[in-house]
Design a protein around this motif. Structure first.
Motif, PDB file in Angstrom:
ATOM      1  N   ASP A   2      25.814  35.201  27.761  1.00  0.00           N
ATOM      2  CA  ASP A   2      26.623  35.510  29.101  1.00  0.00           C
ATOM      3  C   ASP A   2      26.874  37.114  29.283  1.00  0.00           C
ATOM      4  OD1 ASP A   2      27.788  34.326  31.464  1.00  0.00           O
ATOM      5  OD2 ASP A   2      29.589  33.905  30.334  1.00  0.00           O
ATOM      6  N   LYS A   3      27.044  37.614  30.694  1.00  0.00           N
ATOM      7  CA  LYS A   3      27.137  38.934  30.811  1.00  0.00           C
ATOM      8  C   LYS A   3      28.532  39.214  30.497  1.00  0.00           C
ATOM      9  CE  LYS A   3      27.040  42.138  34.535  1.00  0.00           C
ATOM     10  NZ  LYS A   3      26.635  42.730  35.918  1.00  0.00           N
ATOM     11  N   ILE A   4      28.649  40.396  29.925  1.00  0.00           N
ATOM     12  CA  ILE A   4      30.054  40.799  29.476  1.00  0.00           C
ATOM     13  C   ILE A   4      30.585  41.864  30.643  1.00  0.00           C
ATOM     14  CG2 ILE A   4      31.529  41.979  27.829  1.00  0.00           C
ATOM     15  CD1 ILE A   4      29.333  40.845  25.672  1.00  0.00           C
ATOM     16  N   VAL A   5      31.609  41.751  31.002  1.00  0.00           N
ATOM     17  CA  VAL A   5      32.175  42.666  31.903  1.00  0.00           C
ATOM     18  C   VAL A   5      33.548  43.263  31.430  1.00  0.00           C
ATOM     19  CG1 VAL A   5      31.313  41.645  33.957  1.00  0.00           C
ATOM     20  CG2 VAL A   5      33.426  40.845  33.602  1.00  0.00           C
ATOM     21  N   ILE A   6      34.112  44.016  32.254  1.00  0.00           N
ATOM     22  CA  ILE A   6      35.421  44.965  32.074  1.00  0.00           C
ATOM     23  C   ILE A   6      36.649  44.487  32.789  1.00  0.00           C
ATOM     24  CG2 ILE A   6      36.793  46.999  31.345  1.00  0.00           C
ATOM     25  CD1 ILE A   6      34.743  46.371  29.324  1.00  0.00           C
ATOM     26  N   CYS A   7      37.472  43.952  32.316  1.00  0.00           N
ATOM     27  CA  CYS A   7      38.714  43.280  33.145  1.00  0.00           C
ATOM     28  C   CYS A   7      39.375  44.824  34.018  1.00  0.00           C
ATOM     29  CB  CYS A   7      39.657  42.606  32.281  1.00  0.00           C
ATOM     30  SG  CYS A   7      41.220  42.032  33.225  1.00  0.00           S
ATOM     31  N   LYS A   8      39.430  44.594  35.234  1.00  0.00           N
ATOM     32  CA  LYS A   8      40.158  45.697  35.952  1.00  0.00           C
ATOM     33  C   LYS A   8      41.400  45.830  35.580  1.00  0.00           C
ATOM     34  CE  LYS A   8      36.505  46.051  39.444  1.00  0.00           C
ATOM     35  NZ  LYS A   8      35.938  47.172  38.819  1.00  0.00           N
ATOM     36  N   GLN A   9      42.357  44.741  35.010  1.00  0.00           N
ATOM     37  CA  GLN A   9      43.679  44.830  35.025  1.00  0.00           C
ATOM     38  C   GLN A   9      43.850  45.685  33.508  1.00  0.00           C
ATOM     39  OE1 GLN A   9      45.930  41.396  35.958  1.00  0.00           O
ATOM     40  NE2 GLN A   9      47.732  42.040  34.798  1.00  0.00           N
ATOM     41  N   GLY A  11      41.383  46.204  30.928  1.00  0.00           N
ATOM     42  CA  GLY A  11      40.288  47.337  30.590  1.00  0.00           C
ATOM     43  C   GLY A  11      39.680  46.531  29.306  1.00  0.00           C
ATOM     44  N   LYS A  12      39.679  45.261  28.977  1.00  0.00           N
ATOM     45  CA  LYS A  12      39.112  44.673  27.815  1.00  0.00           C
ATOM     46  C   LYS A  12      37.896  44.142  28.311  1.00  0.00           C
ATOM     47  CE  LYS A  12      43.410  44.583  25.172  1.00  0.00           C
ATOM     48  NZ  LYS A  12      44.471  43.673  24.441  1.00  0.00           N
ATOM     49  N   PRO A  13      37.082  43.727  27.497  1.00  0.00           N
ATOM     50  CA  PRO A  13      35.749  42.718  27.878  1.00  0.00           C
ATOM     51  C   PRO A  13      36.091  41.449  27.957  1.00  0.00           C
ATOM     52  CG  PRO A  13      35.766  43.634  25.578  1.00  0.00           C
ATOM     53  CD  PRO A  13      36.969  44.280  26.097  1.00  0.00           C
ATOM     54  N   GLU A  18      33.833  33.571  32.613  1.00  0.00           N
ATOM     55  CA  GLU A  18      35.034  33.315  32.161  1.00  0.00           C
ATOM     56  C   GLU A  18      36.329  34.152  32.866  1.00  0.00           C
ATOM     57  OE1 GLU A  18      36.063  30.908  30.161  1.00  0.00           O
ATOM     58  OE2 GLU A  18      34.373  30.278  29.346  1.00  0.00           O
ATOM     59  N   MET A  19      35.606  34.676  33.977  1.00  0.00           N
ATOM     60  CA  MET A  19      36.889  35.448  34.646  1.00  0.00           C
ATOM     61  C   MET A  19      37.494  34.653  35.571  1.00  0.00           C
ATOM     62  SD  MET A  19      36.627  38.625  34.014  1.00  0.00           S
ATOM     63  CE  MET A  19      37.467  39.720  35.001  1.00  0.00           C
ATOM     64  N   ARG A  20      38.705  34.868  35.942  1.00  0.00           N
ATOM     65  CA  ARG A  20      39.649  33.781  36.493  1.00  0.00           C
ATOM     66  C   ARG A  20      40.194  34.413  37.915  1.00  0.00           C
ATOM     67  NH1 ARG A  20      37.718  30.799  32.760  1.00  0.00           N
ATOM     68  NH2 ARG A  20      39.083  29.251  31.895  1.00  0.00           N
ATOM     69  N   TRP A  21      40.433  33.707  38.978  1.00  0.00           N
ATOM     70  CA  TRP A  21      41.045  34.198  40.344  1.00  0.00           C
ATOM     71  C   TRP A  21      42.341  33.637  40.204  1.00  0.00           C
ATOM     72  CZ3 TRP A  21      39.281  37.990  43.754  1.00  0.00           C
ATOM     73  CH2 TRP A  21      38.176  38.205  43.684  1.00  0.00           C
ATOM     74  N   LEU A  22      43.180  34.778  40.562  1.00  0.00           N
ATOM     75  CA  LEU A  22      44.726  34.310  40.745  1.00  0.00           C
ATOM     76  C   LEU A  22      45.367  35.270  41.896  1.00  0.00           C
ATOM     77  CD1 LEU A  22      47.069  32.433  40.165  1.00  0.00           C
ATOM     78  CD2 LEU A  22      47.891  33.943  38.478  1.00  0.00           C
ATOM     79  N   SER A  23      45.928  34.955  43.113  1.00  0.00           N
ATOM     80  CA  SER A  23      46.605  35.515  43.932  1.00  0.00           C
ATOM     81  C   SER A  23      45.640  36.990  44.295  1.00  0.00           C
ATOM     82  CB  SER A  23      47.823  36.169  43.153  1.00  0.00           C
ATOM     83  OG  SER A  23      48.682  35.041  42.882  1.00  0.00           O
ATOM     84  N   GLY A  24      44.502  36.637  44.466  1.00  0.00           N
ATOM     85  CA  GLY A  24      43.533  37.918  45.001  1.00  0.00           C
ATOM     86  C   GLY A  24      43.074  38.737  43.956  1.00  0.00           C
ATOM     87  N   MET A  56      34.654  44.972  22.324  1.00  0.00           N
ATOM     88  CA  MET A  56      33.667  46.186  22.960  1.00  0.00           C
ATOM     89  C   MET A  56      32.674  46.694  22.498  1.00  0.00           C
ATOM     90  SD  MET A  56      34.596  47.966  25.483  1.00  0.00           S
ATOM     91  CE  MET A  56      36.339  48.255  25.986  1.00  0.00           C
ATOM     92  N   LYS A  57      32.659  46.357  20.908  1.00  0.00           N
ATOM     93  CA  LYS A  57      31.172  46.504  20.257  1.00  0.00           C
ATOM     94  C   LYS A  57      30.023  45.749  21.393  1.00  0.00           C
ATOM     95  CE  LYS A  57      28.815  46.623  16.236  1.00  0.00           C
ATOM     96  NZ  LYS A  57      28.571  45.994  14.892  1.00  0.00           N
ATOM     97  N   GLU A  58      30.385  44.745  21.455  1.00  0.00           N
ATOM     98  CA  GLU A  58      29.686  43.723  22.207  1.00  0.00           C
ATOM     99  C   GLU A  58      28.952  44.090  23.342  1.00  0.00           C
ATOM    100  OE1 GLU A  58      30.077  39.197  20.059  1.00  0.00           O
ATOM    101  OE2 GLU A  58      31.431  39.998  21.649  1.00  0.00           O
ATOM    102  N   TYR A  59      30.139  44.520  24.284  1.00  0.00           N
ATOM    103  CA  TYR A  59      30.071  45.256  25.527  1.00  0.00           C
ATOM    104  C   TYR A  59      28.831  46.451  25.566  1.00  0.00           C
ATOM    105  CZ  TYR A  59      31.054  47.382  29.949  1.00  0.00           C
ATOM    106  OH  TYR A  59      30.828  48.248  30.995  1.00  0.00           O
ATOM    107  N   GLN A  60      29.268  47.148  24.497  1.00  0.00           N
ATOM    108  CA  GLN A  60      28.531  48.325  24.477  1.00  0.00           C
ATOM    109  C   GLN A  60      27.145  48.369  24.200  1.00  0.00           C
ATOM    110  OE1 GLN A  60      29.731  51.485  25.448  1.00  0.00           O
ATOM    111  NE2 GLN A  60      27.689  51.947  25.376  1.00  0.00           N
TER     112      GLN A  60
END
Length: 72
Positions: A2-9, A11-13, A18-24, A56-60
């Motif tokens: 599964d693609k790994i992304v960085i959480c904008k809130q 900064g962790k991978p 598995e990303m979730r939406w709540l209040s925009g 973070m190692k897996e993300y890199q």
């Protein structure tokens, strides 16, 4: 894998699926849980946010592989 992304809130991978939406806001499972508890003023008691988190190692490593393959 599964693609790994960085959480904008925080900064962790996190896995993209598995990303979730709540209040925009689209956040990782940890931030989602914290935001949900802040909004609802009670503990999040369900187990749907459990599971392995990427490092973070897996993300890199993913980013290095994408660079080698010319995707960035």
């Amino acid at each position: 894998m599964d693609k790994i992304v960085i959480c904008k809130q925080c900064g962790k991978p996190e896995y993209w699926g598995e990303m979730r939406w709540l209040s925009g806001r689209c956040t990782c499972r940890n931030c989602y849980k914290a935001n949900w508890q802040d909004e609802n003023h009670c503990l999040y008691t369900w187990d749907d946010l459990d599971g392995k988190r990427p490092t973070m190692k897996e993300y890199q490593e993913q980013q290095d592989e994408r660079y080698r393959n010319g995707k960035d």
